[in-house]
Write a protein that holds these residues in place. Structure first.
Motif, PDB file in Angstrom:
ATOM      1  N   SER A  13     -10.474   4.882  -5.969  1.00 36.12           N
ATOM      2  CA  SER A  13     -11.282   4.956  -4.756  1.00 36.12           C
ATOM      3  C   SER A  13     -10.372   5.302  -3.590  1.00 36.12           C
ATOM      4  CB  SER A  13     -11.962   3.606  -4.490  1.00 36.12           C
ATOM      5  OG  SER A  13     -10.978   2.622  -4.176  1.00 36.12           O
ATOM      6  N   PRO A  14     -10.955   5.698  -2.453  1.00 36.82           N
ATOM      7  CA  PRO A  14     -10.127   5.904  -1.256  1.00 36.82           C
ATOM      8  C   PRO A  14      -9.351   4.649  -0.869  1.00 36.82           C
ATOM      9  CG  PRO A  14     -12.248   6.944  -0.970  1.00 36.82           C
ATOM     10  CD  PRO A  14     -12.334   6.154  -2.247  1.00 36.82           C
ATOM     11  N   SER A  15      -9.955   3.480  -1.067  1.00 34.09           N
ATOM     12  CA  SER A  15      -9.260   2.230  -0.758  1.00 34.09           C
ATOM     13  C   SER A  15      -8.007   2.078  -1.609  1.00 34.09           C
ATOM     14  CB  SER A  15     -10.204   1.047  -0.981  1.00 34.09           C
ATOM     15  OG  SER A  15      -9.513  -0.180  -0.874  1.00 34.09           O
ATOM     16  N   LEU A  16      -8.128   2.399  -2.900  1.00 35.90           N
ATOM     17  CA  LEU A  16      -6.954   2.302  -3.782  1.00 35.90           C
ATOM     18  C   LEU A  16      -5.883   3.295  -3.342  1.00 35.90           C
ATOM     19  CD1 LEU A  16      -5.600   1.096  -6.308  1.00 35.90           C
ATOM     20  CD2 LEU A  16      -6.618   2.966  -7.610  1.00 35.90           C
ATOM     21  N   ASN A  17      -6.283   4.491  -2.966  1.00 39.59           N
ATOM     22  CA  ASN A  17      -5.303   5.481  -2.515  1.00 39.59           C
ATOM     23  C   ASN A  17      -4.516   4.968  -1.310  1.00 39.59           C
ATOM     24  OD1 ASN A  17      -6.156   7.246  -4.502  1.00 39.59           O
ATOM     25  ND2 ASN A  17      -7.514   8.399  -3.138  1.00 39.59           N
ATOM     26  N   GLU A  18      -5.207   4.286  -0.407  1.00 44.53           N
ATOM     27  CA  GLU A  18      -4.536   3.721   0.759  1.00 44.53           C
ATOM     28  C   GLU A  18      -3.531   2.641   0.353  1.00 44.53           C
ATOM     29  OE1 GLU A  18      -7.631   2.323   3.285  1.00 44.53           O
ATOM     30  OE2 GLU A  18      -8.418   4.344   3.705  1.00 44.53           O
ATOM     31  N   ARG A  19      -3.935   1.803  -0.596  1.00 44.13           N
ATOM     32  CA  ARG A  19      -3.028   0.752  -1.060  1.00 44.13           C
ATOM     33  C   ARG A  19      -1.824   1.337  -1.787  1.00 44.13           C
ATOM     34  NH1 ARG A  19      -6.751  -2.270  -4.595  1.00 44.13           N
ATOM     35  NH2 ARG A  19      -8.458  -1.039  -3.766  1.00 44.13           N
ATOM     36  N   ILE A  20      -2.037   2.403  -2.536  1.00 44.74           N
ATOM     37  CA  ILE A  20      -0.923   3.067  -3.222  1.00 44.74           C
ATOM     38  C   ILE A  20       0.066   3.615  -2.197  1.00 44.74           C
ATOM     39  CG2 ILE A  20      -0.315   5.113  -4.570  1.00 44.74           C
ATOM     40  CD1 ILE A  20      -2.853   4.571  -6.247  1.00 44.74           C
ATOM     41  N   ARG A  79       0.966   4.184  -8.586  1.00 42.64           N
ATOM     42  CA  ARG A  79      -0.315   4.381  -9.281  1.00 42.64           C
ATOM     43  C   ARG A  79      -0.200   3.937 -10.735  1.00 42.64           C
ATOM     44  NH1 ARG A  79      -4.910   7.073  -8.415  1.00 42.64           N
ATOM     45  NH2 ARG A  79      -4.081   7.898  -6.459  1.00 42.64           N
ATOM     46  N   GLN A  80       0.928   4.261 -11.360  1.00 39.33           N
ATOM     47  CA  GLN A  80       1.115   3.862 -12.752  1.00 39.33           C
ATOM     48  C   GLN A  80       1.157   2.341 -12.891  1.00 39.33           C
ATOM     49  OE1 GLN A  80       1.091   6.145 -15.332  1.00 39.33           O
ATOM     50  NE2 GLN A  80       0.821   4.264 -16.525  1.00 39.33           N
ATOM     51  N   ASP A  81       1.707   1.659 -11.889  1.00 39.02           N
ATOM     52  CA  ASP A  81       1.700   0.191 -11.910  1.00 39.02           C
ATOM     53  C   ASP A  81       0.272  -0.341 -11.958  1.00 39.02           C
ATOM     54  OD1 ASP A  81       4.457   0.135 -11.763  1.00 39.02           O
ATOM     55  OD2 ASP A  81       4.517  -0.173  -9.582  1.00 39.02           O
ATOM     56  N   PHE A  82      -0.613   0.265 -11.180  1.00 33.38           N
ATOM     57  CA  PHE A  82      -2.014  -0.148 -11.200  1.00 33.38           C
ATOM     58  C   PHE A  82      -2.656   0.156 -12.550  1.00 33.38           C
ATOM     59  CE2 PHE A  82      -1.718  -0.045  -6.497  1.00 33.38           C
ATOM     60  CZ  PHE A  82      -2.340  -1.249  -6.210  1.00 33.38           C
ATOM     61  N   ILE A  83      -2.330   1.299 -13.110  1.00 33.73           N
ATOM     62  CA  ILE A  83      -2.877   1.659 -14.426  1.00 33.73           C
ATOM     63  C   ILE A  83      -2.381   0.696 -15.490  1.00 33.73           C
ATOM     64  CG2 ILE A  83      -2.847   3.418 -16.239  1.00 33.73           C
ATOM     65  CD1 ILE A  83      -2.724   5.530 -13.975  1.00 33.73           C
ATOM     66  N   ASP A  84      -1.107   0.329 -15.409  1.00 32.95           N
ATOM     67  CA  ASP A  84      -0.506  -0.515 -16.439  1.00 32.95           C
ATOM     68  C   ASP A  84      -1.131  -1.906 -16.513  1.00 32.95           C
ATOM     69  OD1 ASP A  84       1.175   1.514 -17.188  1.00 32.95           O
ATOM     70  OD2 ASP A  84       2.908   0.776 -16.047  1.00 32.95           O
ATOM     71  N   ARG A  85      -1.728  -2.385 -15.439  1.00 38.45           N
ATOM     72  CA  ARG A  85      -2.341  -3.710 -15.485  1.00 38.45           C
ATOM     73  C   ARG A  85      -3.746  -3.660 -16.095  1.00 38.45           C
ATOM     74  NH1 ARG A  85      -3.604  -5.445  -9.168  1.00 38.45           N
ATOM     75  NH2 ARG A  85      -5.603  -4.354  -8.960  1.00 38.45           N
ATOM     76  N   GLN A  86      -4.211  -2.454 -16.417  1.00 38.84           N
ATOM     77  CA  GLN A  86      -5.510  -2.297 -17.071  1.00 38.84           C
ATOM     78  C   GLN A  86      -5.305  -2.172 -18.574  1.00 38.84           C
ATOM     79  OE1 GLN A  86      -7.553  -2.882 -13.824  1.00 38.84           O
ATOM     80  NE2 GLN A  86      -8.641  -2.278 -15.668  1.00 38.84           N
TER      81      GLN A  86
END
Length: 252
Positions: free
Chosen positions: A184-191, A206-213
């Protein structure tokens, strides 16, 4: 299957982008008459077949005024989707009292405002479906650097269950969706923020966020919206006071 929400009126907050936008669009696609709101009206301009209104969900006066207008023009909504929210990043060490107050005002009290404004008319109309966007964070598991965000989302679960218990015999169903990590745009801002803070590339963050899924990818707003359509439809008529986890396996 199309037309699952035909004849229903839906009110959606934070419909300008991300999950709220996908939910509003999905409701339109399924035949609902959608009242889509956002703080930034420009973000709603291309949401076709929806009635659009600017709304500051942090203003009780604004919420009450728009609710009165909507009820007068369209009748009580059959569906109320509370999607407004803000992700504060940090532990208690980075959470000021202003951060705490803002997070609770937008993530929790905004729902209280819309519920107070619409639920009396919904009850007079025989009930309906309330859908609150919560999160895996805080409400179902702890995540690092989500101190006040997680606390607010736990409060959303409490609000949801209390509402469901109060009105279960009056035709009002109240449920929460707990998304995992959603693109989402919110995630892009956090990245972008984390990349600067941690001196890492945006790709690595971004990969860190993916890795927790556990599923190995980010979710999409449309996947959350699919759950919202089911909760809004008569197909879920025996479902209330529940948390729907659409989280890529984060809570398995």
């Amino acid at each position: 299957m199309a037309g699952r929400l035909k004849g229903k009126v839906a009110f959606v907050t934070a419909a300008g982008q991300g999950i709220g936008r996908a939910i509003a669009q999905a409701f339109v696609n399924e035949g609902a008459k959608v009242i889509a709101t956002d703080l930034d009206l420009a973000k709603l301009k291309d949401l076709k077949k929806a009635k659009i209104y600017a709304l500051d969900a942090r203003s009780t006066e604004a919420v009450n005024a728009l609710a009165a207008k909507v009820i007068k023009e369209f009748g009580a909504p059959d569906i109320l989707a509370n999607c407004a929210g803000y992700v504060h990043q940090g532990s208690i060490l980075e959470c000021s009292e202003d951060d705490w107050d803002f997070s609770f005002d937008l993530n929790v009290k905004s729902m209280h405002r819309t519920l107070r404004a619409f639920v009396p008319a919904m009850l007079k109309n025989g009930g309906g479906s309330v859908i609150n966007i919560a999160s895996v964070a805080g409400s179902l598991r702890g995540l690092p650097n989500r101190y006040v965000y997680g606390t607010t989302k736990a409060a959303v679960i409490g609000l949801t269950k209390a509402m469901a218990a109060d009105f279960v015999r009056q035709g009002l169903r109240v449920n929460a969706i707990c998304p995992g990590t959603i693109q989402s745009p919110s995630l892009n801002e956090r990245i972008a923020t984390n990349a600067k803070k941690l001196a890492k590339s945006a790709k690595d963050v971004r990969q860190d966020f993916i890795d927790r899924q556990p599923i190995g990818r980010l979710g999409t707003p449309e996947e959350i919206a699919a759950g919202a359509v089911w909760l809004a439809s008569d197909e879920s008529s025996y479902y209330t006071g529940q948390t729907m986890q659409i989280d890529g396996g984060m809570t398995t």
